[in-house]
Write a protein that holds these residues in place. Structure first.
Motif, PDB file in Angstrom:
ATOM      1  N   HIS A  85      -5.429   2.510 -25.526  1.00 29.67           N
ATOM      2  CA  HIS A  85      -6.433   1.773 -26.300  1.00 29.67           C
ATOM      3  C   HIS A  85      -6.710   2.595 -27.545  1.00 29.67           C
ATOM      4  CE1 HIS A  85      -7.386  -1.310 -23.294  1.00 29.67           C
ATOM      5  NE2 HIS A  85      -7.027  -0.360 -22.429  1.00 29.67           N
ATOM      6  N   GLU A  86      -6.367   2.036 -28.678  1.00 31.85           N
ATOM      7  CA  GLU A  86      -6.485   2.796 -29.925  1.00 31.85           C
ATOM      8  C   GLU A  86      -7.761   2.471 -30.686  1.00 31.85           C
ATOM      9  OE1 GLU A  86      -2.863   2.633 -32.179  1.00 31.85           O
ATOM     10  OE2 GLU A  86      -1.740   3.630 -30.598  1.00 31.85           O
ATOM     11  N   TRP A 111      -1.961   3.879 -17.701  1.00 33.58           N
ATOM     12  CA  TRP A 111      -2.848   2.797 -18.131  1.00 33.58           C
ATOM     13  C   TRP A 111      -2.622   2.501 -19.598  1.00 33.58           C
ATOM     14  CZ3 TRP A 111      -8.603   4.740 -17.745  1.00 33.58           C
ATOM     15  CH2 TRP A 111      -8.765   5.908 -18.467  1.00 33.58           C
ATOM     16  N   ALA A 112      -3.131   1.363 -20.028  1.00 39.80           N
ATOM     17  CA  ALA A 112      -2.900   0.904 -21.395  1.00 39.80           C
ATOM     18  C   ALA A 112      -3.516   1.872 -22.399  1.00 39.80           C
ATOM     19  CB  ALA A 112      -3.482  -0.493 -21.587  1.00 39.80           C
ATOM     20  N   TYR A 162       1.179  -0.400 -25.182  1.00 43.13           N
ATOM     21  CA  TYR A 162       1.965   0.597 -24.457  1.00 43.13           C
ATOM     22  C   TYR A 162       1.032   1.381 -23.548  1.00 43.13           C
ATOM     23  CZ  TYR A 162       0.271   3.970 -27.957  1.00 43.13           C
ATOM     24  OH  TYR A 162      -0.511   4.758 -28.760  1.00 43.13           O
ATOM     25  N   GLN A 163       1.603   2.221 -22.692  1.00 40.18           N
ATOM     26  CA  GLN A 163       0.804   2.988 -21.740  1.00 40.18           C
ATOM     27  C   GLN A 163       0.870   4.481 -22.009  1.00 40.18           C
ATOM     28  OE1 GLN A 163       2.492   1.680 -17.928  1.00 40.18           O
ATOM     29  NE2 GLN A 163       0.592   0.556 -17.574  1.00 40.18           N
ATOM     30  N   TRP A 220       0.750   8.845 -26.406  1.00 41.75           N
ATOM     31  CA  TRP A 220       0.296   8.045 -27.543  1.00 41.75           C
ATOM     32  C   TRP A 220       1.336   8.027 -28.644  1.00 41.75           C
ATOM     33  CZ3 TRP A 220      -3.285  11.109 -24.991  1.00 41.75           C
ATOM     34  CH2 TRP A 220      -4.365  10.422 -24.431  1.00 41.75           C
ATOM     35  N   LYS A 224      -9.004  -3.135 -27.862  1.00 39.93           N
ATOM     36  CA  LYS A 224      -7.745  -3.787 -27.496  1.00 39.93           C
ATOM     37  C   LYS A 224      -6.622  -2.796 -27.223  1.00 39.93           C
ATOM     38  CE  LYS A 224      -8.588  -8.117 -29.939  1.00 39.93           C
ATOM     39  NZ  LYS A 224      -9.927  -8.208 -29.753  1.00 39.93           N
ATOM     40  N   SER A 225      -5.792  -3.169 -26.273  1.00 41.84           N
ATOM     41  CA  SER A 225      -4.632  -2.368 -25.924  1.00 41.84           C
ATOM     42  C   SER A 225      -3.655  -2.339 -27.085  1.00 41.84           C
ATOM     43  CB  SER A 225      -3.950  -2.958 -24.697  1.00 41.84           C
ATOM     44  OG  SER A 225      -2.705  -2.344 -24.490  1.00 41.84           O
ATOM     45  N   PHE A 269     -10.452  -2.099 -16.357  1.00 39.55           N
ATOM     46  CA  PHE A 269      -9.142  -1.620 -16.760  1.00 39.55           C
ATOM     47  C   PHE A 269      -8.212  -1.538 -15.550  1.00 39.55           C
ATOM     48  CE2 PHE A 269     -12.049   0.112 -19.857  1.00 39.55           C
ATOM     49  CZ  PHE A 269     -11.373  -0.034 -21.056  1.00 39.55           C
TER      50      PHE A 269
END
Length: 159
Positions: A78-79, A75-76, A94-95, A119, A90-91, A58
């Motif tokens: 990740h949901e 950082w990205a 957004y960060q 988020w 997968k990202s 990452f």
């Protein structure tokens, strides 16, 4: 609803030693980044963190560092996690922002506070925020065990 959290822990070591255990990639790799960390946490850099429980490394943007006081990372978002059936976590495009604060206490210990925010207010964002809250809580426990007892709590936990 604003999706964010804050976790705290007290570590029985001086603030400089605790700060260095996070900022120094060699130390961070001994208790947290199970796949290794590359790059010292310094303002304006991009470092990489790798974990055995997630595929790939990452990129982590270091937004601000105040020695022995604060580290701000981006950082990205990740949901999803591979264990949840999301191939590669997968990202979400957004960060989020992670803020770590280090406070020297009168008794010689260090209070570490880690917060994360940013988020999207979606079911995926909610789930990801809970996952990261779990992860940062575990990071604090691992930091404490490493600095106070020389133990790597994450060793063998995920692989």
């Amino acid at each position: 609803m604003d999706l964010k959290f804050k976790v705290t822990g007290r570590i029985a070591k001086p603030v400089h030693e605790v700060f260095e255990a996070v900022a120094d990639p060699a130390q961070l790799s001994r208790y947290f980044t199970t796949g290794g960390a590359k790059g010292r946490l310094e303002t304006g850099t991009i470092v990489t963190w790798s974990f055995h429980d997630f595929a790939g490394a990452f990129p982590v943007e270091v937004a601000e560092v105040v020695p022995d006081q604060k580290i701000v990372l981006r950082w990205a978002a990740h949901e999803g996690a591979p264990s949840d059936g999301d191939a590669g976590a997968k990202s979400a495009g957004y960060q989020t922002t992670v803020t770590m604060e280090f406070e020297a206490l009168d008794d010689g210990r260090t209070l570490v506070t880690i917060s994360e925010e940013g988020w999207r207010e979606t079911q995926g964002g909610l789930k990801a925020s809970y996952g990261n809250c779990h992860g940062w809580t575990q990071a604090l426990c691992s930091l404490k065990a490493y600095l106070e007892h020389g133990i790597n709590l994450r060793d063998g936990m995920y692989k």
